[in-house]
Design a protein around this motif. Structure first.
Motif, PDB file in Angstrom:
ATOM      1  N   VAL A   1      -6.206   6.033  -9.966  1.00  0.00           N
ATOM      2  CA  VAL A   1      -7.738   5.634 -11.780  1.00  0.00           C
ATOM      3  C   VAL A   1      -7.932   4.185 -11.256  1.00  0.00           C
ATOM      4  O   VAL A   1      -8.818   3.833 -11.902  1.00  0.00           O
ATOM      5  N   THR A   2      -6.870   3.708 -10.307  1.00  0.00           N
ATOM      6  CA  THR A   2      -6.689   2.387 -10.277  1.00  0.00           C
ATOM      7  C   THR A   2      -7.533   1.905  -8.779  1.00  0.00           C
ATOM      8  O   THR A   2      -6.997   2.961  -7.380  1.00  0.00           O
ATOM      9  N   CYS A   3      -7.406   0.504  -8.589  1.00  0.00           N
ATOM     10  CA  CYS A   3      -7.178   0.306  -6.712  1.00  0.00           C
ATOM     11  C   CYS A   3      -6.481  -0.226  -5.820  1.00  0.00           C
ATOM     12  O   CYS A   3      -6.016   0.476  -4.840  1.00  0.00           O
TER      13      CYS A   3
ATOM     14  N   HIS B   1      -2.134   5.190  -5.028  1.00  0.00           N
ATOM     15  CA  HIS B   1      -3.054   3.811  -5.710  1.00  0.00           C
ATOM     16  C   HIS B   1      -2.639   3.746  -7.311  1.00  0.00           C
ATOM     17  O   HIS B   1      -2.403   2.228  -7.210  1.00  0.00           O
ATOM     18  N   ASP B   2      -2.426   4.320  -8.118  1.00  0.00           N
ATOM     19  CA  ASP B   2      -1.719   3.659  -9.125  1.00  0.00           C
ATOM     20  C   ASP B   2      -0.155   3.408  -8.883  1.00  0.00           C
ATOM     21  O   ASP B   2       0.348   2.794 -10.447  1.00  0.00           O
ATOM     22  N   ALA B   3       0.376   3.649  -8.297  1.00  0.00           N
ATOM     23  CA  ALA B   3       1.415   3.661  -7.510  1.00  0.00           C
ATOM     24  C   ALA B   3       1.770   2.541  -5.897  1.00  0.00           C
ATOM     25  O   ALA B   3       3.083   2.503  -5.336  1.00  0.00           O
ATOM     26  N   TYR B   4       0.415   1.670  -6.378  1.00  0.00           N
ATOM     27  CA  TYR B   4      -0.063   1.041  -4.933  1.00  0.00           C
ATOM     28  C   TYR B   4       1.856   0.307  -4.844  1.00  0.00           C
ATOM     29  O   TYR B   4       1.688  -0.228  -3.557  1.00  0.00           O
TER      30      TYR B   4
ATOM     31  N   ALA C   1       3.219  10.280  -6.622  1.00  0.00           N
ATOM     32  CA  ALA C   1       3.226   8.718  -6.549  1.00  0.00           C
ATOM     33  C   ALA C   1       3.904   8.269  -5.653  1.00  0.00           C
ATOM     34  O   ALA C   1       5.051   7.778  -7.074  1.00  0.00           O
ATOM     35  N   ALA C   2       3.716   6.740  -4.905  1.00  0.00           N
ATOM     36  CA  ALA C   2       5.086   6.470  -4.844  1.00  0.00           C
ATOM     37  C   ALA C   2       4.508   4.668  -3.908  1.00  0.00           C
ATOM     38  O   ALA C   2       3.507   5.040  -3.074  1.00  0.00           O
ATOM     39  N   PRO C   3       5.232   4.237  -4.087  1.00  0.00           N
ATOM     40  CA  PRO C   3       4.664   2.725  -3.252  1.00  0.00           C
ATOM     41  C   PRO C   3       5.355   2.879  -1.707  1.00  0.00           C
ATOM     42  O   PRO C   3       5.996   3.717  -1.336  1.00  0.00           O
ATOM     43  N   ALA C   4       4.296   2.473  -0.775  1.00  0.00           N
ATOM     44  CA  ALA C   4       4.387   2.883   0.379  1.00  0.00           C
ATOM     45  C   ALA C   4       3.793   1.249   1.040  1.00  0.00           C
ATOM     46  O   ALA C   4       3.452   0.794   0.723  1.00  0.00           O
TER      47      ALA C   4
END
Length: 289
Positions: A66-68, A100-103, A147-150
């Motif tokens: 839902v986000t960038c 992207h939500d866990a950017y 989702a996980a930061p990468a």
């Protein structure tokens, strides 16, 4: 039972944090300014709200992104955009996050994601409560957080080993008569042609889902991440449906579940034109054993 599925609305807002100059958000924001801002259309989302009400679903599912760049301002706007669906459908509106939500690992961004998840799911669950199972009259629904930061150059996700084990234990080969299983996650395990996604965009640990679909232990998987919608069937097994990006393509994924008939009917609805939506665009039946 009718399910409307949307994904990847990618709300973009400039971050107010100076820390965004020193992590992955710098690249993501540049990409939004140069490319995404001109390609993604808010009006498609607004038309989709009207069309969703016309379709009268029993369940509305949003599979993330839902986000960038997971900026708190983006989550605020995304939550405001999705609030009409949450109000109209209450506990029948489900949201799980995308990559992207866990950017990034930034504490403010992670806090904003958790608050958005809690709010959009009508304050029922914390993000840490995933994976979760719901039961809708014989339809077992598995909700995952992939989702996980990468790293800067990756758009990957991760199915944690404990979540993979949780899923495998519930999606057993034997099942009660007329039980169907629906998986809700952000990542497809394969592309439309059946090939694996590139390593830099792949769901790490996705082999479990891949096997469950091929063996028919999951009947239908709903996902996003890939921005163009597609339907992919495993011979003799499950079906994977990617909704694509609503704000890029203006497409809704609609699934009608027919309990007792052993099947799902799936079709896409195009809201990209000002004229009344074309319904359906493509029509397929996913047989369920």
């Amino acid at each position: 039972m009718r399910i409307v599925h949307i994904s990847d609305i990618h709300v973009g807002k400039l971050s107010l944090s100076w820390r965004a100059l020193f992590d992955k958000r710098l690249l993501g924001t540049a990409n939004w300014l140069v490319r995404r801002a001109s390609l993604f259309h808010r009006e498609y989302f607004d038309r989709a709200l009207t069309e969703i009400h016309r379709l009268s679903p029993e369940l509305v599912v949003c599979t993330g992104d839902v986000t960038c760049v997971s900026a708190p301002r983006e989550f605020e706007m995304a939550a405001k955009m999705l609030e009409p669906l949450r109000v109209a459908f209450g506990h029948r509106f489900l949201f799980i996050p995308g990559n992207h939500d866990a950017y990034v690992r930034d504490a403010a961004c992670q806090k904003a994601l958790k608050e958005c998840f809690w709010k959009l799911n009508s304050q029922r669950w914390e993000l840490g409560d995933l994976p979760l199972e719901l039961n809708q009259g014989g339809l077992r629904i598995f909700l995952l957080n992939e989702a996980a930061p990468a790293s800067w150059w990756l758009s990957t996700g991760r199915l944690q080993p404990e979540a993979a084990e949780w899923l495998a234990q519930r999606a057993t080969p034997r099942r009660p008569l007329n039980e169907q299983r629906l998986l809700v996650g952000h990542f497809p395990v394969r592309r439309a042609d059946g090939s694996l996604l590139p390593a830099r965009r792949r769901l790490q640990g996705g082999e479990t889902i891949d096997n469950l679909l091929r063996e028919g232990r999951i009947d239908l998987a709903l996902c996003g991440h890939v921005h163009h919608p597609f339907v992919r069937r495993e011979p003799g097994g499950g079906t994977e449906v990617c909704a694509g990006s609503l704000t890029l393509n203006g497409v809704l994924n609609v699934v009608d579940w027919h309990p007792g008939e052993g099947r799902f009917r799936q079709f896409f609805v195009d809201v990209s034109q000002v004229e009344p939506p074309t319904s359906p665009v493509g029509d397929s039946v996913a047989a369920v054993s």
